[in-house]
Design an enzyme around this catalytic site. Structure first.
Site, PDB file in Angstrom:
ATOM      1  N   GLY A 124       4.777  -7.151   4.762  1.00  0.00           N
ATOM      2  CA  GLY A 124       4.888  -8.209   3.764  1.00  0.00           C
ATOM      3  C   GLY A 124       6.106  -7.988   2.881  1.00  0.00           C
ATOM      4  O   GLY A 124       6.867  -8.928   2.589  1.00  0.00           O
ATOM      5  N   GLY A 128       0.842  -1.203   0.000  1.00  0.00           N
ATOM      6  CA  GLY A 128       0.000   0.000   0.000  1.00  0.00           C
ATOM      7  C   GLY A 128       0.874   1.248   0.000  1.00  0.00           C
ATOM      8  O   GLY A 128       1.881   1.294   0.699  1.00  0.00           O
ATOM      9  N   GLY A 181       6.276  -2.213   3.654  1.00  0.00           N
ATOM     10  CA  GLY A 181       5.787  -2.536   4.994  1.00  0.00           C
ATOM     11  C   GLY A 181       6.086  -3.985   5.331  1.00  0.00           C
ATOM     12  O   GLY A 181       7.017  -4.595   4.775  1.00  0.00           O
ATOM     13  N   THR A 202       4.865   2.604   5.966  1.00  0.00           N
ATOM     14  CA  THR A 202       3.454   2.243   6.148  1.00  0.00           C
ATOM     15  C   THR A 202       2.759   3.239   7.081  1.00  0.00           C
ATOM     16  O   THR A 202       3.338   3.665   8.088  1.00  0.00           O
ATOM     17  CB  THR A 202       3.218   0.827   6.725  1.00  0.00           C
ATOM     18  N   ASP A 258       0.495   2.336   8.882  1.00  0.00           N
ATOM     19  CA  ASP A 258       0.049   1.538  10.031  1.00  0.00           C
ATOM     20  C   ASP A 258       1.031   1.575  11.209  1.00  0.00           C
ATOM     21  O   ASP A 258       0.645   1.259  12.339  1.00  0.00           O
ATOM     22  CB  ASP A 258      -0.164   0.074   9.616  1.00  0.00           C
TER      23      ASP A 258
END
Ligand code: F6P
Length: 360
Positions: free
Chosen positions: A114, A11, A112, A135, A137
């Protein structure tokens, strides 16, 4: 000749371009030999299928403030990386072939969780890899912060800020659903910054009874109790559901008629409290737009260190941030681990001290 490959994977987020720019500048300023940069398009796919272009100064001009990624990105799930592609080719072998054909000295992966797992695999397969912590996140193990996170906190906070006036006018309960995948860093920080009354995180399973109790209590004890704002993580989970196995929970989610946890919560709160509830989902706006000043500085620091490492041949690391310093972490030590919010951490305790409820 120093040949550097670079890709952005997973992402997107703010400051991907700012990070690549910093790497380029740092390498060009410090390299003792001629340098060539190759940018792979759409993440690992570009590396697999030889989709690349040479990057020069012009590509990096003016991109410090631009969101997204000049290289494009895609998701290549780690769990499928060893499965042959549609032509029966081994994806790892394809990537190694491109790397060797271009005679790369190293590959820089901006990614990120993965993507860092794949970066580690490639490193174990003999490629010289440098990974950059990307990321919104902020869930990457081994680094206190990822780039993109602070910009996303700003956007999610603004979403909560802008809900305040309308929530107050109508005396409604508002749920703002915030990204973060399986972790609560983003909703926790945006929730505090936006003055949310209740923050629900995947790491602290909620009780619907408790949430309704907090809503009723605010209404009766606070002059400002006409409205209520909940910052809800997209991965928030009830205490009841947290007891299920992953498989059982996935099945339960599939059976829901609601598009996400927030809509289910809204329906439950309306039913129990009789209050009007509305849901706002800022969604991918949280990943969009320009990086904030913090992320621009942070990306520059990370990229500068990556450039230094490349010039010194230091490979097999994630460039990371610990105790306010930029450091490097061995990929093998960080890959595959998720950094969760600790329910007993000081930030949670401090929020609770101010009366913020975590619905537990
Ligand atoms: O990992 C970043 C993230 O934005 C998560 O917060 C979110 O769960 C996910 O990506 C959304 O993925 P996609 O962009 O594939 O819909």
């Amino acid at each position: 000749m120093l040949r550097i490959g670079m890709l952005t994977s997973g992402g997107d987020c703010q400051a991907l371009n700012a990070t690549m720019r910093a790497i380029y500048k740092s390498v060009m300023y410090n390299a003792k030999e001629p340098v060539e940069f190759y940018g792979f398009e759409d993440g690992y796919r570009g590396l697999m299928y030889k989709k690349y272009r040479m990057l020069t100064q012009t590509d990096f001009n003016g991109i410090l403030t631009i969101g997204g990624t000049i290289l494009g990105t895609s998701r290549t799930p780690f769990k499928t990386i060893r499965k042959p592609d549609e032509h029966g080719n081994d994806k790892v072998e394809l990537m190694k072939r491109t790397y060797n054909a271009l005679k790369l000295n190293c590959l820089v992966v901006l990614g990120g969780n993965g993507s860092v797992k794949t970066a580690n695999l490639l490193s174990q397969e003999g490629l010289n890899v440098v990974a950059m912590p990307k990321t919104i996140d902020n869930d990457l193990w081994g680094t206190d912060m990822t780039f993109g996170f602070q910009s996303a906190v700003d956007i999610a906070t603004r979403a909560i800020d802008e809900i305040h006036t309308t929530a107050s006018s109508h005396g409604r309960v508002f749920i703002v659903e915030i990204m973060g995948h399986k972790t609560g860093w983003l909703p926790l920080n945006a929730g505090i910054a936006g003055g949310a009354d209740i923050i629900l995180l995947p790491e602290i399973p909620y009780s619907i009874d408790k949430i309704c109790e907090v809503i009723d209590r605010k209404q009766t004890t606070n002059t400002n109790g006409r409205f209520m704002i909940l910052a809800v993580a997209e991965g928030a989970i009830s205490q009841e559901d947290a007891k299920l196995s992953k498989k059982e929970y996935r099945k339960k989610l599939e059976s829901y008629i609601f598009p996400s946890v927030s809509y289910k919560l809204a329906s439950e709160i309306e039913e129990r409290t009789g209050k009007e509830v509305r849901v706002t989902v800022p969604g991918h706006t949280q990943r969009g737009g320009m990086p904030d000043a913090y992320d621009r500085v942070f990306a520059s620091r990370l990229g500068s260190e990556a450039g230094r490492m490349i010039c010194h041949g230091e490979y097999g690391y994630l460039v990371a941030y610990k105790n306010r310093e930029i450091i490097k972490q061995p990929l093998a030590e960080v890959a595959g681990k998720l950094k969760l919010v600790d329910p007993n951490s000081s930030i949670i305790k401090e929020a609770r001290m101010m009366g913020i409820s975590f619905g537990d």
